[in-house]
Write a protein that holds these residues in place. Structure first.
Motif, short mmCIF file in Angstrom:
data_model
loop_
_atom_site.label_atom_id
_atom_site.label_comp_id
_atom_site.label_asym_id
_atom_site.label_seq_id
_atom_site.Cartn_x
_atom_site.Cartn_y
_atom_site.Cartn_z
N LYS A 28 0.86 -1.18 0.00
CA LYS A 28 0.00 0.00 0.00
C LYS A 28 0.90 1.23 0.00
CE LYS A 28 -3.80 -2.25 2.33
NZ LYS A 28 -4.59 -2.37 3.53
N GLU A 60 0.73 5.36 0.39
CA GLU A 60 0.00 6.58 0.70
C GLU A 60 0.81 7.74 0.14
OE1 GLU A 60 -1.42 9.35 4.44
OE2 GLU A 60 -0.52 7.40 4.85
N SER A 86 3.09 -0.33 -7.43
CA SER A 86 1.93 0.50 -7.14
C SER A 86 2.24 1.91 -7.62
CB SER A 86 1.63 0.51 -5.64
OG SER A 86 0.51 1.31 -5.36
#
Length: 134
Positions: free
Chosen positions: A38, A40, A123
């Motif tokens: 993930k 951010e 990502s």
């Protein structure tokens, strides 16, 4: 010639029977897939950014709520609307945080994309930033 044909046919039948007699109870082993990484992306939002302001860009990278400190590659791609992007290198600051400082050269709407490759995954979240004249 007839013996050769009979021999070849017998051999093929034997091989087919042999291949059909495999271990019974084909067991399926379930493979656990790793949790995806993930990212951010932290850019100034709701904040007035002027041309030539030094702005800090951050990408906080985690996997299963743990910080990733060994990412293979983390860069920021910054592109003015309708133009080709420029890649900016990052530095690792600790606790999964990769940062870069950038000065936007002209006013406009920029797209900031973080490209993160870590643990065999990629990502690339994006955000928009508006830059105005001073």
């Amino acid at each position: 010639m007839r013996r050769l044909i009979v021999f070849l046919c017998s051999t093929m039948i034997f091989l087919m029977l042999l291949s059909g007699c495999q271990k019974e109870g084909n067991e399926f082993t379930e493979m656990e897939l790793p949790e995806p990484i993930k990212v951010e992306l932290v850019v100034p939002e709701g904040e007035a950014i002027a041309v030539s302001d030094r702005v800090q860009l951050e990408a906080v990278v985690t996997q299963q709520n743990e910080y990733i400190d060994d990412a293979d590659d983390v860069t920021f791609e910054i592109s003015l609307e309708g133009s080709i992007g420029l890649e900016v290198a990052t530095t690792y600051e600790g606790e999964g945080k990769y940062t870069a400082v950038y000065q936007f050269p002209v006013e406009g709407i920029y797209k900031v994309t973080s490209h993160v490759t870590a643990r065999g995954m990629h990502s690339m979240p994006s955000k928009q930033v508006e830059v105005t004249e001073k």
